[in-house]
Design a protein around this motif. Structure first.
Motif, mmCIF file in Angstrom:
data_model
loop_
_atom_site.group_PDB
_atom_site.id
_atom_site.type_symbol
_atom_site.label_atom_id
_atom_site.label_comp_id
_atom_site.label_asym_id
_atom_site.label_seq_id
_atom_site.Cartn_x
_atom_site.Cartn_y
_atom_site.Cartn_z
ATOM 1 N N PRO A 119 0.679 -2.093 2.648
ATOM 2 C CA PRO A 119 1.056 -1.843 1.257
ATOM 3 C C PRO A 119 0.035 -2.418 0.293
ATOM 4 N N GLU A 120 -0.073 -1.780 -0.851
ATOM 5 C CA GLU A 120 -0.992 -2.285 -1.874
ATOM 6 C C GLU A 120 -0.421 -3.561 -2.481
ATOM 7 N N ARG A 121 -1.307 -4.454 -2.842
ATOM 8 C CA ARG A 121 -0.892 -5.697 -3.500
ATOM 9 C C ARG A 121 -0.343 -5.355 -4.872
ATOM 10 N N ARG A 122 0.726 -6.010 -5.224
ATOM 11 C CA ARG A 122 1.357 -5.785 -6.524
ATOM 12 C C ARG A 122 0.649 -6.621 -7.579
ATOM 13 N N THR A 123 -0.377 -6.034 -8.147
ATOM 14 C CA THR A 123 -1.159 -6.703 -9.193
ATOM 15 C C THR A 123 -0.843 -6.053 -10.537
ATOM 16 N N GLU A 124 -1.352 -6.646 -11.587
ATOM 17 C CA GLU A 124 -1.181 -6.069 -12.919
ATOM 18 C C GLU A 124 -1.768 -4.655 -12.949
ATOM 19 N N GLN A 125 -2.912 -4.454 -12.311
ATOM 20 C CA GLN A 125 -3.552 -3.137 -12.264
ATOM 21 C C GLN A 125 -2.701 -2.125 -11.504
ATOM 22 N N TYR A 126 -2.068 -2.565 -10.423
ATOM 23 C CA TYR A 126 -1.176 -1.698 -9.645
ATOM 24 C C TYR A 126 -0.116 -1.101 -10.562
ATOM 25 N N TYR A 127 0.551 -1.953 -11.333
ATOM 26 C CA TYR A 127 1.634 -1.489 -12.199
ATOM 27 C C TYR A 127 1.140 -0.638 -13.361
ATOM 28 N N LYS A 128 -0.114 -0.814 -13.766
ATOM 29 C CA LYS A 128 -0.667 -0.011 -14.857
ATOM 30 C C LYS A 128 -0.866 1.444 -14.443
ATOM 31 N N VAL A 129 -1.228 1.677 -13.187
ATOM 32 C CA VAL A 129 -1.540 3.039 -12.746
ATOM 33 C C VAL A 129 -0.463 3.666 -11.863
ATOM 34 N N ARG A 130 0.404 2.875 -11.311
ATOM 35 C CA ARG A 130 1.405 3.375 -10.360
ATOM 36 C C ARG A 130 2.573 4.031 -11.099
ATOM 37 N N PRO A 131 2.824 5.325 -10.857
ATOM 38 C CA PRO A 131 3.922 6.008 -11.547
ATOM 39 C C PRO A 131 5.301 5.775 -10.912
ATOM 40 N N CYS A 132 5.359 5.084 -9.805
ATOM 41 C CA CYS A 132 6.592 4.987 -9.012
ATOM 42 C C CYS A 132 7.781 4.420 -9.775
ATOM 43 N N ILE A 133 7.543 3.556 -10.719
ATOM 44 C CA ILE A 133 8.664 2.983 -11.467
ATOM 45 C C ILE A 133 9.423 4.070 -12.226
ATOM 46 N N ARG A 134 8.724 5.125 -12.633
ATOM 47 C CA ARG A 134 9.399 6.259 -13.293
ATOM 48 C C ARG A 134 10.315 6.982 -12.312
ATOM 49 N N PHE A 135 9.898 7.077 -11.060
ATOM 50 C CA PHE A 135 10.708 7.766 -10.054
ATOM 51 C C PHE A 135 11.941 6.939 -9.696
ATOM 52 N N VAL A 136 11.761 5.631 -9.640
ATOM 53 C CA VAL A 136 12.872 4.701 -9.405
ATOM 54 C C VAL A 136 13.892 4.850 -10.536
ATOM 55 N N GLU A 137 13.392 4.902 -11.759
ATOM 56 C CA GLU A 137 14.272 5.042 -12.919
ATOM 57 C C GLU A 137 15.017 6.376 -12.888
ATOM 58 N N THR A 138 14.318 7.456 -12.605
ATOM 59 C CA THR A 138 14.934 8.778 -12.562
ATOM 60 C C THR A 138 16.024 8.852 -11.505
ATOM 61 N N ALA A 139 15.742 8.397 -10.300
ATOM 62 C CA ALA A 139 16.734 8.452 -9.219
ATOM 63 C C ALA A 139 17.989 7.670 -9.608
ATOM 64 N N SER A 140 17.800 6.525 -10.233
ATOM 65 C CA SER A 140 18.937 5.703 -10.662
ATOM 66 C C SER A 140 19.743 6.387 -11.757
#
Length: 153
Positions: A119-140
């Motif tokens: 898995p990729e390290r969860r860095t500040e840069q990871y969260y800046k480019v990673r769209p996955c949080i939007r998918f987590v929000e949508t599913a919820s």
């Protein structure tokens, strides 16, 4: 439309849990499952099934929550199974309406998607480019709407 569960799921994701864990564990208050078991059960589904980039882990968790709440158990009929599959397909369609697909590698097409098991390290840069949080929000959000419209007996 942020809901309490979507907020909780996004906080879990921002805390380092994978997409599937974040959605599934956010709903332990309605599934009745303890958080540790929920995290373990859903841990394999992150990154589109163990980073294979298949079905989005947030969607897999959404389906698992629907199964916990409305799925068939030992005593089921043909219609029960058909009704549940219809429910899952409708949830998938709602997710597709927002994001175009439920397939992880297609959702991540703007990124260099890899199935490397690390898995990729969860860095500040990871969260800046990673769209996955939007998918987590949508599913919820889809789950919260469905649960509100279809209360458990």
């Amino acid at each position: 439309m942020e809901t309490d569960h979507s907020k909780k799921a996004c906080e879990l994701f921002a805390g380092g849990y994978n997409c599937a864990q974040s959605v599934f564990a956010a709903f332990t208050d309605v599934t009745g499952m303890d958080k540790e078991t929920a995290l373990k059960l859903s841990s394999s589904f992150g990154g589109g099934m163990g980073r294979l980039r298949e079905v989005c882990g947030a969607c897999s968790a959404m389906f698992m929550v629907l199964g916990m709440l409305y799925g068939t158990g030992e005593d089921f009929g043909y219609e029960d199974k058909a009704d549940h599959y219809k429910r899952i397909q409708a949830a998938a369609e709602q997710f597709k309406e927002r994001h175009g697909t439920i397939v992880c590698r297609e959702l991540l097409q703007e990124l260099k998607a890899t199935s490397d098991p690390n898995p990729e390290r969860r860095t500040e840069q990871y969260y800046k480019v990673r769209p996955c949080i939007r998918f987590v929000e949508t599913a919820s959000e889809i789950l919260d709407k469905y649960i509100a419209e279809n209360p458990i007996d």
